[in-house]
Design a protein around this motif. Structure first.
Motif, PDB file in Angstrom:
ATOM      1  N   GLU A  70       0.835  -1.205   0.000  1.00  0.00           N
ATOM      2  CA  GLU A  70       0.000   0.000   0.000  1.00  0.00           C
ATOM      3  C   GLU A  70       0.868   1.253   0.000  1.00  0.00           C
ATOM      4  N   ILE A  87      -5.128  -3.668  -5.431  1.00  0.00           N
ATOM      5  CA  ILE A  87      -4.324  -4.683  -4.754  1.00  0.00           C
ATOM      6  C   ILE A  87      -5.240  -5.877  -4.512  1.00  0.00           C
ATOM      7  N   PHE A  88      -4.770  -7.059  -4.900  1.00  0.00           N
ATOM      8  CA  PHE A  88      -5.573  -8.277  -4.822  1.00  0.00           C
ATOM      9  C   PHE A  88      -5.022  -9.226  -3.773  1.00  0.00           C
ATOM     10  N   SER A  89      -5.913 -10.074  -3.256  1.00  0.00           N
ATOM     11  CA  SER A  89      -5.498 -11.181  -2.396  1.00  0.00           C
ATOM     12  C   SER A  89      -6.557 -12.272  -2.495  1.00  0.00           C
ATOM     13  N   ARG A  90      -6.111 -13.477  -2.202  1.00  0.00           N
ATOM     14  CA  ARG A  90      -7.003 -14.633  -2.159  1.00  0.00           C
ATOM     15  C   ARG A  90      -6.577 -15.470  -0.969  1.00  0.00           C
ATOM     16  N   LYS A  96      -0.269 -10.762  -1.246  1.00  0.00           N
ATOM     17  CA  LYS A  96      -1.186  -9.878  -1.967  1.00  0.00           C
ATOM     18  C   LYS A  96      -0.369  -9.278  -3.094  1.00  0.00           C
ATOM     19  N   TRP A  97      -1.038  -8.900  -4.196  1.00  0.00           N
ATOM     20  CA  TRP A  97      -0.313  -8.476  -5.391  1.00  0.00           C
ATOM     21  C   TRP A  97      -1.075  -7.392  -6.133  1.00  0.00           C
ATOM     22  N   PHE A 111       4.375  -7.474  -5.070  1.00  0.00           N
ATOM     23  CA  PHE A 111       3.711  -8.448  -4.211  1.00  0.00           C
ATOM     24  C   PHE A 111       4.271  -8.287  -2.806  1.00  0.00           C
ATOM     25  N   LEU A 114       1.981 -12.070   3.112  1.00  0.00           N
ATOM     26  CA  LEU A 114       1.028 -11.856   4.192  1.00  0.00           C
ATOM     27  C   LEU A 114       1.628 -12.269   5.533  1.00  0.00           C
TER      28      LEU A 114
END
Length: 129
Positions: A70, A87-90, A96-97, A111, A114
């Motif tokens: 961030e 920003i993505f996360s799964r 996160k990337w 990236f 976490l």
């Protein structure tokens, strides 16, 4: 035996490209072997080459590991005037990337681990500490 790697992006104007990537990396190039070309050793043994030429829109992204995705996003928006990127996360992915583009269409990204203990161990391993 593979022991190093390079990746190359192309920019229309090397002076503009070098300045943009200097801001991205917060430092001057490590190596300028000739006109139209600059290189940064991003981490030991991993080089990014910026060369004057026509970019390839279908390549990438090249993603760089950071400790604060961030914060890096905000820095790039402010210092390089790039568009805000998502920003993505799964749940099943340990990072996160995010992906963004440079002014020449090269796809880049960040990236962030976490698990901060895992991140510290990766940094120690890669940097030889």
């Amino acid at each position: 035996m593979i022991f190093e790697m390079t990746n190359q992006v192309r920019v229309k104007n090397i002076q503009e490209g070098q300045m943009w990537y200097q801001t991205l990396f917060n430092r001057q190039p490590d190596f300028i072997p000739h006109e139209g070309f600059a290189e940064w050793e991003v981490i030991p043994g991993c080089w990014l080459q910026v060369a004057e030429g026509t970019s390839s829109e279908a390549s990438g992204p090249i993603r760089f590991g950071v400790t604060d995705i961030e914060g890096e996003r905000e820095r790039l928006i402010e210092e390089l005037n790039i568009d805000r990127f998502e920003i993505f996360s799964r749940e099943e992915v340990p990072v996160k990337w995010a992906t963004f583009t440079d002014p020449w269409g090269n796809r880049l990204g960040f990236f962030e681990y976490l698990n901060k203990n895992e991140e510290r161990e990766r940094i120690k391993t890669i940097m030889g500490n």
